[in-house]
Scaffold this motif. Structure first.
Motif, PDB file in Angstrom:
ATOM      1  N   ARG A  91       0.840  -1.207   0.000  1.00  0.00           N
ATOM      2  CA  ARG A  91       0.000   0.000   0.000  1.00  0.00           C
ATOM      3  C   ARG A  91       0.881   1.266   0.000  1.00  0.00           C
ATOM      4  NH1 ARG A  91      -3.724  -0.259   4.737  1.00  0.00           N
ATOM      5  NH2 ARG A  91      -4.483  -2.054   3.603  1.00  0.00           N
ATOM      6  N   ALA A  92       1.956   1.252   0.774  1.00  0.00           N
ATOM      7  CA  ALA A  92       2.845   2.424   0.837  1.00  0.00           C
ATOM      8  C   ALA A  92       3.579   2.652  -0.484  1.00  0.00           C
ATOM      9  CB  ALA A  92       3.849   2.253   1.973  1.00  0.00           C
ATOM     10  N   VAL A  93       3.927   1.583  -1.187  1.00  0.00           N
ATOM     11  CA  VAL A  93       4.570   1.736  -2.498  1.00  0.00           C
ATOM     12  C   VAL A  93       3.582   2.362  -3.480  1.00  0.00           C
ATOM     13  CG1 VAL A  93       5.472   0.471  -4.498  1.00  0.00           C
ATOM     14  CG2 VAL A  93       6.297  -0.080  -2.207  1.00  0.00           C
ATOM     15  N   TYR A  94       2.344   1.869  -3.485  1.00  0.00           N
ATOM     16  CA  TYR A  94       1.336   2.437  -4.381  1.00  0.00           C
ATOM     17  C   TYR A  94       1.029   3.898  -4.048  1.00  0.00           C
ATOM     18  CZ  TYR A  94       0.295  -1.907  -6.799  1.00  0.00           C
ATOM     19  OH  TYR A  94       0.378  -3.030  -7.574  1.00  0.00           O
ATOM     20  N   GLN A  95       1.125   4.251  -2.778  1.00  0.00           N
ATOM     21  CA  GLN A  95       0.877   5.636  -2.363  1.00  0.00           C
ATOM     22  C   GLN A  95       2.150   6.482  -2.444  1.00  0.00           C
ATOM     23  OE1 GLN A  95      -0.720   5.135   1.585  1.00  0.00           O
ATOM     24  NE2 GLN A  95      -2.758   4.561   0.827  1.00  0.00           N
ATOM     25  N   ARG A  96       3.222   5.873  -2.908  1.00  0.00           N
ATOM     26  CA  ARG A  96       4.529   6.536  -3.089  1.00  0.00           C
ATOM     27  C   ARG A  96       5.114   7.057  -1.770  1.00  0.00           C
ATOM     28  NH1 ARG A  96       5.379   6.550  -8.477  1.00  0.00           N
ATOM     29  NH2 ARG A  96       3.582   6.756  -9.843  1.00  0.00           N
ATOM     30  N   LYS A  97       4.819   6.345  -0.676  1.00  0.00           N
ATOM     31  CA  LYS A  97       5.431   6.675   0.610  1.00  0.00           C
ATOM     32  C   LYS A  97       6.757   5.944   0.780  1.00  0.00           C
ATOM     33  CE  LYS A  97       1.072   7.572   2.972  1.00  0.00           C
ATOM     34  NZ  LYS A  97       0.167   7.141   4.043  1.00  0.00           N
ATOM     35  N   VAL A 113      16.282  -2.852   1.243  1.00  0.00           N
ATOM     36  CA  VAL A 113      15.805  -2.917   2.618  1.00  0.00           C
ATOM     37  C   VAL A 113      16.333  -1.714   3.406  1.00  0.00           C
ATOM     38  CG1 VAL A 113      15.422  -4.413   4.597  1.00  0.00           C
ATOM     39  CG2 VAL A 113      15.911  -5.439   2.393  1.00  0.00           C
ATOM     40  N   SER A 114      16.127  -0.564   2.832  1.00  0.00           N
ATOM     41  CA  SER A 114      16.529   0.688   3.463  1.00  0.00           C
ATOM     42  C   SER A 114      15.395   1.141   4.377  1.00  0.00           C
ATOM     43  CB  SER A 114      16.829   1.742   2.397  1.00  0.00           C
ATOM     44  OG  SER A 114      17.152   2.965   2.997  1.00  0.00           O
ATOM     45  N   LYS A 115      15.429   0.671   5.606  1.00  0.00           N
ATOM     46  CA  LYS A 115      14.325   0.920   6.534  1.00  0.00           C
ATOM     47  C   LYS A 115      14.194   2.389   6.923  1.00  0.00           C
ATOM     48  CE  LYS A 115      14.713  -3.681   8.477  1.00  0.00           C
ATOM     49  NZ  LYS A 115      15.049  -4.467   9.665  1.00  0.00           N
ATOM     50  N   GLU A 116      15.253   3.163   6.724  1.00  0.00           N
ATOM     51  CA  GLU A 116      15.186   4.583   7.075  1.00  0.00           C
ATOM     52  C   GLU A 116      14.131   5.304   6.229  1.00  0.00           C
ATOM     53  OE1 GLU A 116      18.271   3.224   6.015  1.00  0.00           O
ATOM     54  OE2 GLU A 116      18.704   2.640   8.075  1.00  0.00           O
ATOM     55  N   GLY A 117      13.869   4.786   5.027  1.00  0.00           N
ATOM     56  CA  GLY A 117      12.876   5.398   4.146  1.00  0.00           C
ATOM     57  C   GLY A 117      11.452   4.942   4.411  1.00  0.00           C
ATOM     58  N   PHE A 118      11.282   3.977   5.306  1.00  0.00           N
ATOM     59  CA  PHE A 118       9.950   3.448   5.600  1.00  0.00           C
ATOM     60  C   PHE A 118       9.232   4.350   6.610  1.00  0.00           C
ATOM     61  CE2 PHE A 118      11.077  -1.352   4.988  1.00  0.00           C
ATOM     62  CZ  PHE A 118      11.492  -1.096   3.693  1.00  0.00           C
ATOM     63  N   PRO A 119       7.919   4.449   6.504  1.00  0.00           N
ATOM     64  CA  PRO A 119       7.154   5.109   7.575  1.00  0.00           C
ATOM     65  C   PRO A 119       7.362   4.350   8.894  1.00  0.00           C
ATOM     66  CG  PRO A 119       5.796   4.833   5.621  1.00  0.00           C
ATOM     67  CD  PRO A 119       7.067   4.070   5.383  1.00  0.00           C
ATOM     68  N   GLU A 120       7.196   5.029  10.003  1.00  0.00           N
ATOM     69  CA  GLU A 120       7.498   4.457  11.314  1.00  0.00           C
ATOM     70  C   GLU A 120       6.769   3.142  11.580  1.00  0.00           C
ATOM     71  OE1 GLU A 120       6.929   5.414  16.036  1.00  0.00           O
ATOM     72  OE2 GLU A 120       7.104   7.102  14.652  1.00  0.00           O
ATOM     73  N   ARG A 121       5.477   3.080  11.325  1.00  0.00           N
ATOM     74  CA  ARG A 121       4.698   1.865  11.611  1.00  0.00           C
ATOM     75  C   ARG A 121       5.234   0.673  10.805  1.00  0.00           C
ATOM     76  NH1 ARG A 121       2.205   0.970  15.610  1.00  0.00           N
ATOM     77  NH2 ARG A 121       0.993   2.834  15.444  1.00  0.00           N
ATOM     78  N   ILE A 122       5.564   0.892   9.545  1.00  0.00           N
ATOM     79  CA  ILE A 122       6.083  -0.196   8.713  1.00  0.00           C
ATOM     80  C   ILE A 122       7.477  -0.605   9.181  1.00  0.00           C
ATOM     81  CG2 ILE A 122       6.775  -0.842   6.370  1.00  0.00           C
ATOM     82  CD1 ILE A 122       4.496   0.974   5.364  1.00  0.00           C
TER      83      ILE A 122
END
Length: 135
Positions: free
Chosen positions: A27-33, A42-51
């Motif tokens: 969902r975050a990829v489709y929303q371009r988050k 696997v660059s977790k720094e770019g992920f939203p906090e919950r993910i």
């Protein structure tokens, strides 16, 4: 077989975390988050906090629980069963669920640490109990 019960609940936890993490990532990829590059490397720094929290919690399930499942398999192979193993299993699995909850939804680091410590101590005690029973 009594060992199937704690293994079932651990696998259920893995499955729920995997499904939730995968769904939120897609969902975050489709929303371009999240960019596909972040997913690829696997660059977790770019992920939203919950993910990021869900991803870390999912990764954690391949540490202590795997050692616990190995212990359960050894118990099964050796035909060992008693009330103490049921208690160890119940407390360990409950501690893993508690730790997962605190990791993802809770914001109290003390409670998360307490849940982790409880699971770790039970795992340590269970392994030493098995070793001493074997002698």
């Amino acid at each position: 077989m009594w060992i199937h019960i704690p293994i079932f609940f651990l696998v259920l936890l893995y499955t729920l975390l995997w499904f939730t993490t995968a769904t939120l990532r897609i969902r975050a990829v489709y929303q371009r988050k999240i960019s596909l590059t972040d997913i690829r490397f696997v660059s977790k720094e770019g992920f939203p906090e919950r993910i990021r929290l869900l991803t870390n919690s999912y990764d954690n399930q391949f540490q202590l629980p795997v050692l616990f499942i190995c212990l359960l398999l050894l118990l099964h192979i050796q035909g060992i069963q008693s009330q103490i193993w049921y208690v160890y299993s119940t407390v360990f699995v409950a501690a893993r669920y508690w730790h997962c909850y605190e990791h993802i939804l809770g914001h109290n680091l003390k409670m998360r640490t307490l849940a982790f410590a409880l699971g770790s101590i039970i795992l340590f005690i269970a392994w030493f109990t098995l070793l001493f029973q074997s002698f």
